[in-house]
Design a protein around this motif. Structure first.
Motif, PDB file in Angstrom:
ATOM      1  N   LEU A  33       4.493  -6.563  41.666  1.00  0.00           N
ATOM      2  CA  LEU A  33       3.530  -6.096  42.673  1.00  0.00           C
ATOM      3  C   LEU A  33       4.119  -6.003  44.080  1.00  0.00           C
ATOM      4  N   PRO A  34       5.067  -6.864  44.467  1.00  0.00           N
ATOM      5  CA  PRO A  34       5.686  -6.653  45.783  1.00  0.00           C
ATOM      6  C   PRO A  34       6.376  -5.295  45.917  1.00  0.00           C
ATOM      7  N   LEU A  35       6.812  -4.711  44.808  1.00  0.00           N
ATOM      8  CA  LEU A  35       7.406  -3.380  44.855  1.00  0.00           C
ATOM      9  C   LEU A  35       6.372  -2.324  45.240  1.00  0.00           C
ATOM     10  N   ALA A  36       5.088  -2.653  45.017  1.00  0.00           N
ATOM     11  CA  ALA A  36       3.997  -1.763  45.397  1.00  0.00           C
ATOM     12  C   ALA A  36       3.430  -2.150  46.764  1.00  0.00           C
ATOM     13  N   GLY A  37       4.107  -3.060  47.461  1.00  0.00           N
ATOM     14  CA  GLY A  37       3.676  -3.463  48.798  1.00  0.00           C
ATOM     15  C   GLY A  37       2.617  -4.553  48.804  1.00  0.00           C
ATOM     16  N   ILE A  38       2.454  -5.265  47.688  1.00  0.00           N
ATOM     17  CA  ILE A  38       1.453  -6.329  47.613  1.00  0.00           C
ATOM     18  C   ILE A  38       2.160  -7.657  47.421  1.00  0.00           C
ATOM     19  N   ASP A  39       2.031  -8.532  48.410  1.00  0.00           N
ATOM     20  CA  ASP A  39       2.609  -9.864  48.332  1.00  0.00           C
ATOM     21  C   ASP A  39       1.788 -10.687  47.343  1.00  0.00           C
ATOM     22  N   VAL A  40       2.439 -11.363  46.409  1.00  0.00           N
ATOM     23  CA  VAL A  40       1.750 -12.155  45.393  1.00  0.00           C
ATOM     24  C   VAL A  40       2.100 -13.622  45.571  1.00  0.00           C
ATOM     25  N   ARG A  41       1.072 -14.460  45.560  1.00  0.00           N
ATOM     26  CA  ARG A  41       1.269 -15.913  45.591  1.00  0.00           C
ATOM     27  C   ARG A  41       0.521 -16.524  44.418  1.00  0.00           C
ATOM     28  N   LEU A  42       1.173 -17.437  43.740  1.00  0.00           N
ATOM     29  CA  LEU A  42       0.570 -18.186  42.647  1.00  0.00           C
ATOM     30  C   LEU A  42       0.317 -19.585  43.176  1.00  0.00           C
ATOM     31  N   VAL A  43      -0.954 -19.975  43.231  1.00  0.00           N
ATOM     32  CA  VAL A  43      -1.296 -21.258  43.840  1.00  0.00           C
ATOM     33  C   VAL A  43      -2.057 -22.152  42.877  1.00  0.00           C
ATOM     34  N   GLU A  44      -2.005 -23.448  43.172  1.00  0.00           N
ATOM     35  CA  GLU A  44      -2.760 -24.467  42.456  1.00  0.00           C
ATOM     36  C   GLU A  44      -2.628 -24.382  40.929  1.00  0.00           C
ATOM     37  N   PRO A  45      -1.411 -24.393  40.405  1.00  0.00           N
ATOM     38  CA  PRO A  45      -1.286 -24.351  38.951  1.00  0.00           C
ATOM     39  C   PRO A  45      -1.904 -25.594  38.325  1.00  0.00           C
ATOM     40  N   SER A  46      -2.684 -25.400  37.294  1.00  0.00           N
ATOM     41  CA  SER A  46      -3.293 -26.533  36.583  1.00  0.00           C
ATOM     42  C   SER A  46      -2.206 -27.292  35.828  1.00  0.00           C
ATOM     43  N   ALA A  47      -2.568 -28.457  35.305  1.00  0.00           N
ATOM     44  CA  ALA A  47      -1.613 -29.257  34.539  1.00  0.00           C
ATOM     45  C   ALA A  47      -1.045 -28.481  33.344  1.00  0.00           C
ATOM     46  N   PRO A  48      -1.874 -27.731  32.574  1.00  0.00           N
ATOM     47  CA  PRO A  48      -1.292 -26.960  31.468  1.00  0.00           C
ATOM     48  C   PRO A  48      -0.305 -25.889  31.936  1.00  0.00           C
ATOM     49  N   VAL A  49      -0.560 -25.265  33.075  1.00  0.00           N
ATOM     50  CA  VAL A  49       0.351 -24.241  33.602  1.00  0.00           C
ATOM     51  C   VAL A  49       1.657 -24.900  34.046  1.00  0.00           C
ATOM     52  N   ARG A  50       1.552 -26.009  34.775  1.00  0.00           N
ATOM     53  CA  ARG A  50       2.760 -26.708  35.223  1.00  0.00           C
ATOM     54  C   ARG A  50       3.595 -27.190  34.047  1.00  0.00           C
ATOM     55  N   ALA A  51       2.926 -27.739  33.030  1.00  0.00           N
ATOM     56  CA  ALA A  51       3.647 -28.253  31.858  1.00  0.00           C
ATOM     57  C   ALA A  51       4.352 -27.126  31.107  1.00  0.00           C
ATOM     58  N   ALA A  52       3.667 -26.009  30.920  1.00  0.00           N
ATOM     59  CA  ALA A  52       4.275 -24.871  30.215  1.00  0.00           C
ATOM     60  C   ALA A  52       5.457 -24.318  31.010  1.00  0.00           C
ATOM     61  N   ALA A  53       5.310 -24.217  32.325  1.00  0.00           N
ATOM     62  CA  ALA A  53       6.396 -23.711  33.165  1.00  0.00           C
ATOM     63  C   ALA A  53       7.586 -24.653  33.141  1.00  0.00           C
ATOM     64  N   ARG A  54       7.315 -25.935  33.155  1.00  0.00           N
ATOM     65  CA  ARG A  54       8.395 -26.923  33.101  1.00  0.00           C
ATOM     66  C   ARG A  54       9.145 -26.824  31.760  1.00  0.00           C
ATOM     67  N   ARG A  55       8.394 -26.732  30.645  1.00  0.00           N
ATOM     68  CA  ARG A  55       9.015 -26.615  29.323  1.00  0.00           C
ATOM     69  C   ARG A  55       9.852 -25.345  29.209  1.00  0.00           C
ATOM     70  N   ALA A  56       9.391 -24.260  29.826  1.00  0.00           N
ATOM     71  CA  ALA A  56      10.093 -22.979  29.746  1.00  0.00           C
ATOM     72  C   ALA A  56      11.199 -22.839  30.794  1.00  0.00           C
ATOM     73  N   GLY A  57      11.273 -23.785  31.727  1.00  0.00           N
ATOM     74  CA  GLY A  57      12.268 -23.693  32.793  1.00  0.00           C
ATOM     75  C   GLY A  57      11.942 -22.639  33.830  1.00  0.00           C
ATOM     76  N   LEU A  58      10.656 -22.345  34.010  1.00  0.00           N
ATOM     77  CA  LEU A  58      10.238 -21.283  34.939  1.00  0.00           C
ATOM     78  C   LEU A  58       9.550 -21.802  36.203  1.00  0.00           C
ATOM     79  N   SER A  59       9.526 -23.100  36.406  1.00  0.00           N
ATOM     80  CA  SER A  59       8.816 -23.653  37.572  1.00  0.00           C
ATOM     81  C   SER A  59       9.337 -23.089  38.882  1.00  0.00           C
ATOM     82  N   THR A  60      10.653 -23.026  39.039  1.00  0.00           N
ATOM     83  CA  THR A  60      11.198 -22.513  40.304  1.00  0.00           C
ATOM     84  C   THR A  60      11.104 -20.997  40.379  1.00  0.00           C
ATOM     85  N   GLU A  61      11.212 -20.312  39.241  1.00  0.00           N
ATOM     86  CA  GLU A  61      11.097 -18.852  39.221  1.00  0.00           C
ATOM     87  C   GLU A  61       9.707 -18.390  39.673  1.00  0.00           C
TER      88      GLU A  61
END
Length: 142
Positions: free
Chosen positions: A103-131
């Motif tokens: 979406l930033p390529l279309a001129g829209i800044d995207v922010r992902l905020v307040e990840p729930s515990a399931p989102v944080r856990a899945a991102a951590r398992r996948a190694g995508l937390s920093t990405e």
């Protein structure tokens, strides 16, 4: 029958897109709800709250609807509040990553905020937390 999915709808009266749902089944139950957030200035951006299951079945519809929303957008930013997500799988994480990068390529800044515990856990398992660069409490990115 496929799960219910959000349908973006532009309210011409106030110029701010809202989300309405057309249930795919007679029960009207949705596994993922997307609704406008409060406390965000609609003239500068749109805040959407995600509630429910973000998985391979619901992530595609979210991606498609956000693409449509971006094509019609007048706002310069999109904040996706993930605090209400109760389940998150790998496919949906990559969908979020695609949204975050595209979406930033279309001129829209995207922010992902307040990840729930399931989102944080899945991102951590996948190694995508920093990405995914999750913000905390809607703060500016670190």
């Amino acid at each position: 029958m496929p799960p219910s999915r959000p349908v973006p709808h532009d309210d011409a009266a106030d110029g701010v897109p809202s989300w309405r749902y057309q249930p795919a089944s007679t029960t009207g139950a949705t596994r993922l709800r997307v609704r406008p957030g409060t406390g965000h200035d609609p003239s500068t951006g749109l805040r959407l709250l995600l509630d429910g299951e973000l998985d391979v079945d619901t992530a595609g519809a979210l991606r498609d609807d956000l693409t449509l929303l971006a094509a019609r957008a007048t706002a310069a930013s999109l904040v996706l509040d993930l605090s209400g997500v109760t389940f998150c799988d790998l496919a949906s994480l990559y969908t979020l990553l695609g949204i975050y990068r595209t979406l930033p390529l279309a001129g829209i800044d995207v922010r992902l905020v307040e990840p729930s515990a399931p989102v944080r856990a899945a991102a951590r398992r996948a190694g995508l937390s920093t990405e995914l660069d999750f913000d905390r409490a809607g703060e500016e990115p670190r």
